[in-house]
Scaffold this active site. Structure first.
Site, PDB file in Angstrom:
ATOM      1  CG  HIS A 112      -3.959  -1.803  -0.875  1.00  0.00           C
ATOM      2  ND1 HIS A 112      -4.618  -0.595  -0.880  1.00  0.00           N
ATOM      3  CD2 HIS A 112      -3.568  -2.008   0.405  1.00  0.00           C
ATOM      4  CE1 HIS A 112      -4.602  -0.076   0.332  1.00  0.00           C
ATOM      5  NE2 HIS A 112      -3.973  -0.912   1.134  1.00  0.00           N
ATOM      6  CB  SER A 144      -0.941  -0.006   1.199  1.00  0.00           C
ATOM      7  OG  SER A 144      -0.205  -0.102   2.394  1.00  0.00           O
ATOM      8  CE  LYS A 165      -7.297  -1.213   2.488  1.00  0.00           C
ATOM      9  NZ  LYS A 165      -7.405  -0.105   3.440  1.00  0.00           N
TER      10      LYS A 165
END
Ligand code: PLP
Length: 372
Positions: free
Chosen positions: A236, A208, A267
């Protein structure tokens, strides 16, 4: 009550009580905290929170006036956190299943929507089973201790996310830290770890901080050579890396070689909250028996489950949403590079604009905010 007690302690206002002696400890603590805070301010790394007065999205309204601010910095990779269908599914789940369970999963906190979402996550990643957590931080905190004993070894990339580092700290396995994405170093550590019963290589799929992607093909080859298992944190990557958004393992063609995946619902998958582990069924069964953040923390709220479940439906219906990310990333990276900026990482939507100075970065962020 707690707040009041701490407030009194920090103000040192226990005079006259039998605990007056602790007044000097409280004053000492206050001085120490204030000096630590001053150091952070002095280093120019103070994290202040800008207050958003609208939904998460590419355009934000900030409290105190800022309107129509262009937002490049959330992990709302696919824009699903304000997608109308995601919001509707969340409201429906809230109405049907209530605000929350007031219970942990194994006592009285499992609803049909939790089981449905776990089944959907496993199907999405093409794994045998999945288990939900309140966050991926919890999933990472819970897995290593439950899985590894002093007979085993864990090999961890030095730049892994803080939650992986903390999870590994909690377990009693033998710990190896290999240099960031350095396959020679990983191989040397794997050789040394041959003396242990089981070896687990743990890495972020995508890192990240710099947006770089772990060399999973090479990691899986080494794991095969030295009889190790591979664990990846896909916070991610889930939802947008790979042709169908399955993640780094799909992007690099090693879906059948990665044993365990931890990821987040907070996310790309709707952005509300929650995390999970997906992998072999006996592992998931064991986590339900032994994983402390699962056993001793409240069930995911239905509204949150509804968001993630709909986000996964949208991604499994078509790969168009997942595909939309790559072209945008490419456009941002190439235009910013052409404008003279240094962007680290490659091919990932995390595009860190490197100014080389934390203080300058903070000043530039403030200036950019003033310009919308
Ligand atoms: N792992 C990585 C790589 C992350 O970036 C994050 C969140 O920032 C987490 C784990 C924790 O995820 P969650 O927000 O679901 O706790």
């Amino acid at each position: 009550m707690w707040r009041g007690a701490v407030g009194r302690l920090l103000r040192g206002s226990v005079a006259g009580s039998p605990r007056a002696a602790s007044g000097s400890a409280a004053a000492q603590l206050r001085r120490r905290l204030e000096s630590e805070l001053e150091d952070i301010r002095g280093a120019g790394t103070w994290k202040s929170e800008r207050i958003i007065a609208s939904r998460q999205g590419p355009h934000l309204h900030l409290e105190g006036g800022g309107a129509g601010i262009l937002n490049f910095c959330a992990n709302n990779y696919l824009g699903l956190s304000s997608h109308p269908e995601v919001i509707r599914a969340s409201v429906e789940a809230l109405e049907k299943f209530g605000a929350g369970l007031s219970s942990v999963r194994f006592i009285c906190g499992t609803q049909s929507i939790h089981k449905d979402l776990e089944e959907k996550i496993a199907r999405f990643h093409q794994r045998e089973d999945a288990i939900l957590y309140a966050s991926c931080f919890d999933a990472n905190a819970g897995i290593f201790e439950a899985l590894l004993t002093p007979e085993d070894a864990v090999l961890s990339d030095e730049l892994n996310h803080a939650s992986i580092i903390d999870g590994i700290r909690l377990c009693k396995a033998n710990k190896y830290r290999y240099k960031h994405m350095d396959m020679q170093d990983l191989e040397a550590k794997l050789q040394d770890a041959q003396k242990h019963r089981l070896r687990l290589v743990a890495t972020d799929g995508a890192f990240s901080m710099d947006g770089d992607i772990a060399p999973l093909r090479e990691i899986c080859q080494l794991a095969q050579k030295y009889d190790a298992l591979v664990f990846i944190d896909e916070c991610h990557a889930t939802g947008f890396l790979g042709p169908n958004g399955r993640g780094t393992d799909e992007l690099l063609g090693v879906m059948d070689k990665v044993a365990i995946i931890n990821s987040t619902l907070g996310k790309a998958l709707g952005g509300a909250a929650g995390g999970y582990t997906t992998g072999p069924k006996p592992l998931i069964d064991l986590l339900r028996q032994r994983s402390r953040p699962y056993l001793f923390s409240n069930s995911l709220p239905p509204a949150v489950v509804g968001c993630a479940s709909k986000a996964l439906d949208l991604l499994m219906e078509s790969n168009a949403i997942a595909q939309s990310m790559a072209a945008k990333t490419q456009r941002f990276r190439s235009k910013m590079t052409a404008a003279g900026f240094t962007i680290s990482g490659k091919d990932h939507p995390i595009c860190p604009v490197m100014l080389g100075d934390a203080r300058l970065a903070a000043v530039m962020a403030e200036d950019m905010l003033n310009r919308g």
